[in-house]
Design a protein around this motif. Structure first.
Motif, mmCIF file in Angstrom:
data_model
loop_
_atom_site.group_PDB
_atom_site.id
_atom_site.type_symbol
_atom_site.label_atom_id
_atom_site.label_comp_id
_atom_site.label_asym_id
_atom_site.label_seq_id
_atom_site.Cartn_x
_atom_site.Cartn_y
_atom_site.Cartn_z
ATOM 1 N N ILE A 45 65.453 2.392 53.261
ATOM 2 C CA ILE A 45 65.158 1.929 54.607
ATOM 3 C C ILE A 45 64.841 0.436 54.559
ATOM 4 O O ILE A 45 64.025 -0.013 53.752
ATOM 5 C CB ILE A 45 63.977 2.711 55.210
ATOM 6 C CG1 ILE A 45 64.287 4.212 55.233
ATOM 7 C CG2 ILE A 45 63.666 2.204 56.614
ATOM 8 C CD1 ILE A 45 65.516 4.596 56.016
ATOM 9 N N LEU A 46 65.480 -0.333 55.406
ATOM 10 C CA LEU A 46 65.253 -1.771 55.425
ATOM 11 C C LEU A 46 63.803 -2.076 55.777
ATOM 12 O O LEU A 46 63.189 -1.395 56.615
ATOM 13 C CB LEU A 46 66.175 -2.429 56.462
ATOM 14 C CG LEU A 46 67.681 -2.341 56.170
ATOM 15 C CD1 LEU A 46 68.477 -2.927 57.339
ATOM 16 C CD2 LEU A 46 68.022 -3.069 54.880
ATOM 17 N N PRO A 47 63.207 -3.104 55.139
ATOM 18 C CA PRO A 47 61.804 -3.453 55.415
ATOM 19 C C PRO A 47 61.524 -3.675 56.896
ATOM 20 O O PRO A 47 60.441 -3.344 57.384
ATOM 21 C CB PRO A 47 61.605 -4.740 54.602
ATOM 22 C CG PRO A 47 62.594 -4.632 53.488
ATOM 23 C CD PRO A 47 63.780 -3.946 54.079
ATOM 24 N N THR A 48 62.492 -4.218 57.622
ATOM 25 C CA THR A 48 62.287 -4.477 59.055
ATOM 26 C C THR A 48 62.166 -3.197 59.875
ATOM 27 O O THR A 48 61.671 -3.219 61.002
ATOM 28 C CB THR A 48 63.459 -5.320 59.607
ATOM 29 O OG1 THR A 48 64.697 -4.657 59.283
ATOM 30 C CG2 THR A 48 63.442 -6.713 59.009
ATOM 31 N N HIS A 49 62.624 -2.069 59.312
ATOM 32 C CA HIS A 49 62.560 -0.784 60.023
ATOM 33 C C HIS A 49 61.510 0.154 59.429
ATOM 34 O O HIS A 49 61.383 1.294 59.877
ATOM 35 C CB HIS A 49 63.921 -0.079 59.977
ATOM 36 C CG HIS A 49 64.999 -0.831 60.687
ATOM 37 N ND1 HIS A 49 66.333 -0.725 60.352
ATOM 38 C CD2 HIS A 49 64.949 -1.720 61.706
ATOM 39 C CE1 HIS A 49 67.060 -1.496 61.136
ATOM 40 N NE2 HIS A 49 66.229 -2.115 61.975
ATOM 41 N N ALA A 50 60.768 -0.327 58.415
ATOM 42 C CA ALA A 50 59.857 0.548 57.677
ATOM 43 C C ALA A 50 58.754 1.118 58.555
ATOM 44 O O ALA A 50 58.435 2.313 58.480
ATOM 45 C CB ALA A 50 59.253 -0.210 56.496
ATOM 46 N N GLU A 51 58.144 0.295 59.406
ATOM 47 C CA GLU A 51 57.036 0.773 60.242
ATOM 48 C C GLU A 51 57.505 1.831 61.234
ATOM 49 O O GLU A 51 56.865 2.879 61.406
ATOM 50 C CB GLU A 51 56.400 -0.397 60.984
ATOM 51 C CG GLU A 51 55.169 0.008 61.797
ATOM 52 C CD GLU A 51 54.485 -1.189 62.445
ATOM 53 O OE1 GLU A 51 53.612 -0.955 63.313
ATOM 54 O OE2 GLU A 51 54.825 -2.338 62.094
ATOM 55 N N GLU A 52 58.645 1.576 61.869
ATOM 56 C CA GLU A 52 59.201 2.545 62.812
ATOM 57 C C GLU A 52 59.576 3.843 62.104
ATOM 58 O O GLU A 52 59.344 4.945 62.624
ATOM 59 C CB GLU A 52 60.435 1.950 63.490
ATOM 60 C CG GLU A 52 61.104 2.895 64.483
ATOM 61 C CD GLU A 52 62.414 2.343 65.014
ATOM 62 O OE1 GLU A 52 63.017 2.994 65.889
ATOM 63 O OE2 GLU A 52 62.846 1.271 64.537
ATOM 64 N N PHE A 53 60.142 3.719 60.889
ATOM 65 C CA PHE A 53 60.542 4.905 60.126
ATOM 66 C C PHE A 53 59.305 5.720 59.749
ATOM 67 O O PHE A 53 59.320 6.954 59.847
ATOM 68 C CB PHE A 53 61.289 4.464 58.862
ATOM 69 C CG PHE A 53 61.861 5.598 58.068
ATOM 70 C CD1 PHE A 53 63.014 6.253 58.480
ATOM 71 C CD2 PHE A 53 61.238 6.032 56.896
ATOM 72 C CE1 PHE A 53 63.542 7.310 57.748
ATOM 73 C CE2 PHE A 53 61.755 7.078 56.163
ATOM 74 C CZ PHE A 53 62.908 7.721 56.593
#
Length: 317
Positions: free
Chosen positions: A107-115
């Motif tokens: 998972i890309l770091p930019t999407h980590a929180e949402e994931f």
């Protein structure tokens, strides 16, 4: 379980040029033969895996093959992680956590929180309130027997209390209604049977005897259907007093409750009449009454009288 093992193999081979079958077998604690069956299943799914011979050989993806990351969206990855976390509540395996970590790594770091938010929004806990530590050794043993296709022996006590010795070909582990079952081909009865793990004891693998998997019958019980007592299924009407309405809501759902003229609540459900039904109704206590059918009402009344006699006649010392 097989699904997470297949996914783990795919991810491993994406990150490495190749791996020896022996290393894969040791990593997942299965036989080399099971690894080759897994490779066949992955190939059948359209992901080309080949075996390289020689000293530096092993199992790897076909030259030039790349798995498009967009093959699975973040939402689909999140669904897989949620499923694995839920499965782990009753079927905990180290490989589950390893696979979750691998998925998190892509998972890309930019999407980590949402994931992280999506994978922690839902958890389906299959574990029983009284725990399942006593079942874990059985699950582990049966899982190993399933992977290696070896027979298992056990002593079984059925619902009627009859005890017998069984030798079976294990085919499928099933979790239904927070109870674990084994679908297996029974060599004594020469047919597929369903065995409840809690009723097994002295469970052991017969390491000297292997079997070839058969095509098991469709799992009717998974869909809520059953071949047992189908002729005895009938609608029953149960009345709940208003002060235990919450019990009826929890058992059957708010939509199933029908208001009665005296302020109580009716529930109409179809069940097979058997020992389970008698025990279930009696477990609801004295604030619940069977109205229909009359024969069931009479049976419950007779059993309640016998219970009352035990407590009236027995003197506690």
């Amino acid at each position: 379980m097989k699904l997470e093992r297949l996914l783990s193999i795919i991810i491993l081979l994406l990150n490495r040029r190749m791996m020896p079958a022996k290393d894969l077998a040791e990593r997942f604690e299965v036989s080399i033969r099971t690894i080759y069956r897994d490779i066949d299943a992955i190939n059948a799914a359209g992901i080309p895996i080949v075996t390289y011979q020689g000293t530096n050989g092993g199992i790897g993806l076909a030259e030039g093959y790349r798995l498009d990351r967009n093959l699975l969206t973040n939402d689909e990855f999140a669904a897989i992680v949620t499923a694995l976390r839920s499965i782990s509540t009753s079927y905990g395996k180290e490989q589950n956590q390893q696979l979750v970590e691998k998925i998190n790594s892509v998972i890309l770091p930019t999407h980590a929180e949402e994931f992280h938010h999506k994978t922690n929004s839902v958890l389906i806990d299959y574990s029983a309130w009284d725990g399942m530590e006593h079942l874990r050794p059985k699950l582990q043993l049966l899982n190993e027997a399933l992977d290696t296709c070896v027979l298992v022996n056990f002593t079984y006590s059925n619902a009627e209390g009859n005890v017998s010795e069984r030798t079976v070909e294990p085919h499928t582990l099933i979790l239904k209604g927070r109870q674990w079952y084994l679908q297996a081909y029974c060599l004594e009865k020469n047919e597929f049977r369903l065995f409840k793990l809690k009723r097994m004891k002295e469970l052991a693998k017969n390491r000297e005897s292997t079997f070839i998997r058969r095509d098991p019958p469709s799992l009717e019980y998974i869909e809520g259907k059953s071949k047992f007592n189908v002729d005895k299924i009938q609608e029953i009407v149960i009345r709940f007093q208003d002060d235990v309405r919450h019990v009826a809501e929890e058992l059957f759902g708010i939509e199933e409750l029908l208001p009665f003229e005296d302020g109580s609540w009716l529930v109409k459900k179809a069940y097979p009449e058997d020992e389970w039904l008698y025990s279930f109704i009696l477990s609801l206590g004295h604030r619940v009454e069977v109205l229909e059918p009359k024969d069931l009402r009479k049976t419950i009344a007779n059993r309640a009288e016998k219970i009352a006699k035990i407590y009236k006649n027995h003197k506690v010392t």
